[in-house]
Design a protein around this motif. Structure first.
Motif, PDB file in Angstrom:
ATOM      1  N   THR A   1      19.111  23.684 -54.133  1.00  0.00           N
ATOM      2  CA  THR A   1      19.550  24.826 -53.314  1.00  0.00           C
ATOM      3  C   THR A   1      19.314  26.127 -54.072  1.00  0.00           C
TER       4      THR A   1
ATOM      5  N   ALA B   1      16.696  29.071 -53.165  1.00  0.00           N
ATOM      6  CA  ALA B   1      17.303  30.373 -52.866  1.00  0.00           C
ATOM      7  C   ALA B   1      16.678  31.447 -53.754  1.00  0.00           C
TER       8      ALA B   1
ATOM      9  N   VAL C   1      13.045  32.169 -52.607  1.00  0.00           N
ATOM     10  CA  VAL C   1      12.918  33.041 -51.430  1.00  0.00           C
ATOM     11  C   VAL C   1      13.461  34.445 -51.697  1.00  0.00           C
TER      12      VAL C   1
ATOM     13  N   GLU D   1      18.744  15.929 -49.157  1.00  0.00           N
ATOM     14  CA  GLU D   1      19.009  16.808 -48.017  1.00  0.00           C
ATOM     15  C   GLU D   1      18.324  18.156 -48.217  1.00  0.00           C
ATOM     16  N   MET D   2      18.420  18.658 -49.450  1.00  0.00           N
ATOM     17  CA  MET D   2      17.853  19.982 -49.713  1.00  0.00           C
ATOM     18  C   MET D   2      16.332  19.926 -49.877  1.00  0.00           C
TER      19      MET D   2
ATOM     20  N   TRP E   1      12.337  26.388 -45.507  1.00  0.00           N
ATOM     21  CA  TRP E   1      12.523  27.781 -45.935  1.00  0.00           C
ATOM     22  C   TRP E   1      11.186  28.390 -46.338  1.00  0.00           C
TER      23      TRP E   1
ATOM     24  N   PRO F   1      16.239  43.806 -44.406  1.00  0.00           N
ATOM     25  CA  PRO F   1      17.082  42.649 -44.084  1.00  0.00           C
ATOM     26  C   PRO F   1      16.287  41.490 -43.480  1.00  0.00           C
ATOM     27  N   MET F   2      16.715  40.301 -43.829  1.00  0.00           N
ATOM     28  CA  MET F   2      16.062  39.098 -43.299  1.00  0.00           C
ATOM     29  C   MET F   2      17.152  38.038 -43.130  1.00  0.00           C
ATOM     30  N   SER F   3      17.196  37.440 -41.966  1.00  0.00           N
ATOM     31  CA  SER F   3      18.069  36.274 -41.785  1.00  0.00           C
ATOM     32  C   SER F   3      17.169  35.066 -41.840  1.00  0.00           C
ATOM     33  N   HIS F   4      17.407  34.232 -42.826  1.00  0.00           N
ATOM     34  CA  HIS F   4      16.432  33.201 -43.131  1.00  0.00           C
ATOM     35  C   HIS F   4      16.991  31.802 -42.880  1.00  0.00           C
ATOM     36  N   ALA F   5      16.062  30.926 -42.501  1.00  0.00           N
ATOM     37  CA  ALA F   5      16.381  29.509 -42.307  1.00  0.00           C
ATOM     38  C   ALA F   5      17.395  29.315 -41.187  1.00  0.00           C
ATOM     39  N   VAL F   6      17.198  30.053 -40.126  1.00  0.00           N
ATOM     40  CA  VAL F   6      18.176  30.065 -39.039  1.00  0.00           C
ATOM     41  C   VAL F   6      18.003  28.850 -38.126  1.00  0.00           C
ATOM     42  N   ALA F   7      19.004  28.651 -37.291  1.00  0.00           N
ATOM     43  CA  ALA F   7      18.972  27.547 -36.336  1.00  0.00           C
ATOM     44  C   ALA F   7      18.011  27.875 -35.185  1.00  0.00           C
TER      45      ALA F   7
ATOM     46  N   LEU G   1      17.376  26.641 -30.930  1.00  0.00           N
ATOM     47  CA  LEU G   1      17.878  25.845 -29.820  1.00  0.00           C
ATOM     48  C   LEU G   1      16.675  25.332 -29.043  1.00  0.00           C
TER      49      LEU G   1
ATOM     50  N   PHE H   1       8.088  25.197 -35.485  1.00  0.00           N
ATOM     51  CA  PHE H   1       8.319  25.427 -36.918  1.00  0.00           C
ATOM     52  C   PHE H   1       7.946  24.203 -37.747  1.00  0.00           C
TER      53      PHE H   1
END
Lengths: 415, 308, 315
Positions: free
Chosen positions: A63, A67, A70, A89-90, A97, A205-211, A213, A221
């Motif tokens: 992790t 992190a 990125v 898992e990671m 990512w 700003p960056m929102s990364h590794a998002v969900a 739907l 992806f």
């Protein structure tokens, strides 16, 4: 260039040092520990500028590694066996990512029963993760491919973690002569890590590794990651060529040892493949047309290359140092998938499983494997998969079982 | 309590009236966690990077939308604190090497639910404290695995009904004391907050922002979905949690615990419990005096030891 | 190719021995592979290390099965089958044992038809056992006939660069002394015949039969059967109780012995179970009346060849 004796672990540490890794999240596990100890010592002695942080688990280690990658620094980490599985898992997560970093895995058989010696079920558990995998058979390759791995990981066409694999004991603790490149020439080869816009900054700003739907964006992806892994093949080719020009050592996606004019071919990976080379030499000395193909890249899998290289061969023996319970050798399955239905494909692709938990594969066994595929070709019948195991070994295990008070009644031979 | 720190936040009117955290997220209507988060976000500001553990707030950012004005990294349930470690270390390396301007630096924040904070993520968090990681850890504590339908977690209170404790006594265990677990590590700062007490919350975030090192903001997060009440009651239930003494507002700093709001006349726990469906079985069909008493005695015992 | 195996105990410097020899070959222009082999590292337990050296690239890997030279640093390991010292020794192989006994007596005792050499030594102090390895390196270097005195010195200095001068000097002294002593056997090690694909012993492969899980799970259905493992083999020195001075306190040595290898018999005498005593000497350090002393294993074997009563085994 300085030629010195280095263990596989030492070579991996040198790879990280020469690549000027800036951040090293770590966690100890045999037989990898020497790598992080070496790096920690260099950092303490100011021979290397990097920050090494010991996390509390491999899960956290991966992790932190991703992190940091990125956020925009060059990252190195290393693990083995149970550690890789604890992090699994990671391992799957961070490829998504698109975090470029290099992870050295020192292969060791998985529990249970727990052991220290090598086979490849650990690294093959990461097969479908989206991390690229380079498998090494000498200490020199470990060093050189750690350097290539940084270019591969950071290439805009790839942008993924790369696992560099070496066998525990057989490489990790074994010293061999290794040419150490000068740091200036490595700098010249690798360059600085440029994360482009994939980084965290207060004003970007960056929102990364998002969900996501829904299956369609998810599939997009995931397919993109798959395409990036596939790109690794051509990128590795380019990098290997560049590496050869600069350092004089050649690395193909598949190592080809006398396979061109061969009728029979061994296929196997990692350090035991050099034993197969020894067998090829000895078989050739007695007139055999036999060779070895050893995939360096397992992900991406060089399917097309195998088709070309194996076209027209009489018979192939795939020797797997791993076992997919209930199916067999992983490399065998993969190779058959690559070859099936292709014109000129060899009719005999036989499976041999051996070397689990470091069980040696003797040169005599390679001779016997060669004989059995020649025979299979003559009678045109693929043999059943064979587990390399001898009567003496079974006798030994029976002795151990009797010491363990295991009641042996009910098994065929002794009842 | 003589050396009252200078604060920007003395009254409700001192709080921001426009908010930084974007609306439009998938959190439930009436979510007490989101209420606390947006209040916190206003104070921490947009020069921040939130490292998110798996939980309800996984869904804050759903491609292609994010409520964050700053940055966000989604990790996994067990290792958000390790993600914060990687980001913080990388930022420090970039600053040291002057590869990044100082004003590009960010406050690194972990955002996690109680499932991760009290359980799976505790090992990574404890280790981050060992390493004196400079970060703020926000736990939105809705006392159960809310995102999967409110199964009991290490944060579930005694007697609460959850989807894995549906019997007549509810949850047999007791809520774990995460505040003390953190404090035992001697970090820089530990505080409990609740969105229904926004001035207290703002002061604590303000204080946390002036410190460095590991800082926990533990926010009790009334959860209409998991606690089974009408969303409009979220703030009221939060206030009752404080007034009944069930949720003590306090902080740990410099080795000392200080209560920031002493309920002068504590209300009976009934006032809090009976408002929530998850405690219905304590009142219907008959009042379960034994269990209600256990809860009351627990609260009384806690406060009997509080000397301020 | 040269294939050389070193056998000794953890703490005797076998890994360093193999590394110095590997480096010496490398400095002489050989391709080299050297590696230690240990499970979980344990001081005193048998370990080994090996070196391959050849003029061309070495493809062979792993443990050396057909050695050209085997060196046993600790003679007490020579006849211990679990230490694997004699594996693959055939007629062409040279076996060197660090021992004050004659080669003939070892040849006879081990029933070998290869060349057996011994290297006499002075009794080392318990704190000096880490020099056992360097002696072996010096001897091996001479026996190969490849490595010059100067190269050996360079290799030692290179591999021991992290140590201070006195340690290096002492190692050089020990190694060169052994190198000199082996002069008459210089170059006696011969490369073995390589196995041919025309003429080899085929492996006796079998089809592994299915066993029920109650047989094939890695479970031991026994209690404390580890006493069958004679960890006494780890010892090169042993504690000996002087019953004249023993105050029969009953429990101090027995309680502190980490391995439970001291038991008090019915008459109140503590008895050391030499089959399992690893030689840590905690008992020596803790005995309030200083009634336990340390003697080298070889002396003890002469004095008391067999210990019959082993209280630990009776439980």
């Amino acid at each position: 260039m300085n030629r010195v004796l280095l263990t596989g672990n030492g070579a991996a540490a040198w790879g990280a040092r020469l690549a000027q890794a800036e951040y090293i999240p770590a966690f100890p596990i045999t037989p990898q520990t020497e790598i992080i100890e070496t790096l920690a010592q260099w950092i303490d002695q100011d021979k290397m500028t990097a920050r090494l942080v010991t996390l509390e688990s491999e899960h956290s280690m991966i992790t932190a590694a991703a992190a940091a990658a990125v956020t925009g620094v060059r990252v190195f980490s290393a693990t083995s066996s149970q550690g890789l599985l604890y992090a699994m898992e990671m391992i799957y997560t961070v490829s998504g990512w698109r975090a470029p970093f290099v992870l050295v895995n020192v292969s060791r058989g998985l529990a249970s029963p727990i052991t220290l010696e090598p086979d490849h079920n650990d690294v093959l558990a990461a097969r479908d993760s989206g991390c690229l995998q380079i498998h090494c058979s000498t200490c020199q390759e470990v060093l050189d491919n750690t350097l290539i791995a940084y270019r591969l990981a950071e290439d805009p066409r790839v942008r993924l973690p790369v696992i560099v694999n070496l066998d525990g004991f057989y490489l990790s603790f074994t010293r061999e002569p290794v040419l150490l490149p000068e740091i200036e020439s490595v700098k010249n080869f690798i360059g600085e890590y440029n994360p482009e816009n994939m980084r965290f900054r207060a004003h970007e700003p960056m929102s990364h590794a998002v969900a996501v739907l829904g299956g369609a964006p998810y599939s997009y992806f995931r397919y993109q990651t798959h395409l990036a892994v596939e790109n690794g093949l051509a990128v590795y080719d380019e990098l290997a060529k560049e590496f050869e020009q600069q350092f004089g050592r050649e690395y193909g996606v598949i190592e080809n040892y006398f396979a061109d004019d061969a009728d029979y071919v061994f296929v196997m990976m990692d350090s035991f493949a050099t034993k197969a080379k020894d067998a090829v030499d000895k078989l050739r000395a007695t007139g055999w047309a036999i060779g070895l193909l050893r995939p360096r890249l397992i992900r991406p899998f060089p399917a097309e290359r195998f088709r070309t290289l194996l076209s027209g061969k009489k018979a192939v023996a795939v020797i797997d140092q791993n076992i997919s319970m209930g199916m067999g050798g992983v490399l065998h399955s993969e190779l058959c998938t690559a070859l099936y239905g292709q014109p000129q494909t060899p009719e005999i692709v036989a499976s041999f499983i051996g070397g689990l938990g470091g069980r040696d594969i003797t040169v005599e066994e390679f001779f016997e494997i060669a004989k059995s595929i020649r025979h299979a070709d003559e009678i045109n019948q693929t043999p059943s998969p064979r587990l390399l195991y001898t009567e003496t070994e079974l006798r030994e295990i029976r002795k151990l079982q009797s010491l363990a008070n295991v009641k042996l009644h009910g098994f065929g031979e002794t009842s | 309590m003589n050396d009252k720190p200078v604060t920007l936040y003395r009254h409700m009117k001192d709080l921001p009236s426009t908010h930084l955290l974007g609306s439009g997220t998938a959190m439930c209507s009436g979510c007490g966690g989101l209420e606390a988060l947006h209040e916190i976000y206003d104070i921490i500001g947009e020069k921040s990077l939130y490292v998110n553990a798996a939980g309800c707030m996984t869904l804050l950012s759903v491609y292609p939308f994010t409520p964050f004005r700053g940055s966000w990294l989604y990790t996994a349930m067990a290792s958000a604190a390790a993600g914060a470690q990687g980001v913080r270390d990388a930022l420090d390396i970039l600053l040291e090497k002057k590869q990044m301007k100082a004003d590009e630096d960010m406050q690194v924040v972990v955002l996690s639910g109680d499932g991760s904070a009290y359980g799976m993520g505790l090992s990574a968090t404890s280790s981050a404290m060992e390493r004196n990681l400079d970060f703020i850890y926000i736990c939105y504590d809705n006392e159960g695995y809310g995102n999967t339908g409110q199964q009991y977690s290490g944060a579930t209170p005694h007697a609460a009904r959850t989807s894995t404790s549906k019997g007549s006594s509810g949850f047999r265990g007791f809520k774990k004391d995460l505040f003390s677990i953190w404090a035992a590590h001697k970090p820089t700062y530990v505080a409990t907050v609740i969105g229904s007490e926004p001035v207290d919350l703002a002061r604590k975030i303000e204080k946390a922002m002036q410190l460095k090192g590991p800082r926990l903001i533990l926010a009790l997060s009334p959860c209409p979905t998991g606690w089974d009440y009408d969303p409009q009651d979220s703030v009221e239930i939060g206030k009752l949690a404080v007034k009944t003494g069930i949720w003590p507002l306090k902080e740990y700093v410099d080795g000392k615990v200080r209560h920031t709001k002493l309920p002068k006349q504590r209300l009976s726990v009934d006032e809090y419990l009976k408002r929530q469906g998850r405690f219905n079985h304590l009142y219907q069909p008959d009042r379960n005096d034994k269990l209600i008493n256990e809860i009351q005695i627990d609260v009384d015992d806690y406060w009997s030891e509080v000397v301020e | 190719m040269y294939r050389i195996r070193f056998h000794g105990r953890g703490g005797q410097g076998m890994k360093t021995a193999s590394r110095i020899l590997g480096t010496a070959f490398f400095l002489e222009g050989y391709e080299v592979q050297d590696a230690p082999r240990y499970g979980a590292e344990r001081r005193g337990a048998p370990i080994f290390a090996y070196v391959r050296a050849a003029k061309q690239t070495i493809h062979e890997r792993g443990v050396i099965q057909q050695p050209d030279l085997v060196i046993i640093a600790d003679e007490s390991l020579a006849s211990v089958s679990s230490a694997g010292t004699l594996i693959g020794i055939d007629k062409h192989c040279v076996l060197l044992i660090v021992s004050n006994e004659s080669p003939e007596s070892w040849k006879h005792r081990l029933n070998l038809d290869c060349t057996v050499l011994t290297l006499a030594y002075e009794q080392l102090d318990i704190h000096q056992i880490s020099y056992a390895g360097i002696v072996c390196t010096g001897a091996a270097a001479r026996l190969t006939g490849i490595i010059s005195n100067e190269t050996l010195q360079r290799a030692i200095k290179q591999e021991l660069a992290a140590f201070d001068e006195s340690v290096v000097a002492n190692n050089l002294h020990q190694a060169l002394d052994a190198y000199k002593k082996m002069a008459e056997h210089e170059a006696c090690v011969q490369k073995s015949q390589e196995i041919s694909a025309d003429n080899y012993q085929a492996p006796e492969w079998i089809t592994l039969p299915f066993d029920d899980a109650n047989i094939s799970a890695p479970a031991i259905h026994a209690s404390a059967n580890s006493v069958q493992i004679k960890t006494g083999l780890w010892r090169s020195f042993r504690p000996v109780i002087d019953y004249q001075h023993c105050k029969h306190c009953w429990w101090i040595c027995s309680t502190y012995c980490p391995d439970g290898a001291i038991n008090v018999d019915d008459s109140g005498q503590p008895q050391i179970d030499y089959d399992h005593c690893k030689g840590c000497m905690v008992c020596v350090a803790q005995c309030p009346s200083h009634a336990i002393s340390i003697i080298p294993e070889q002396q003890a074997e002469v004095a008391a060849p067999e210990v019959t009563a082993i209280p630990g085994d009776k439980r």
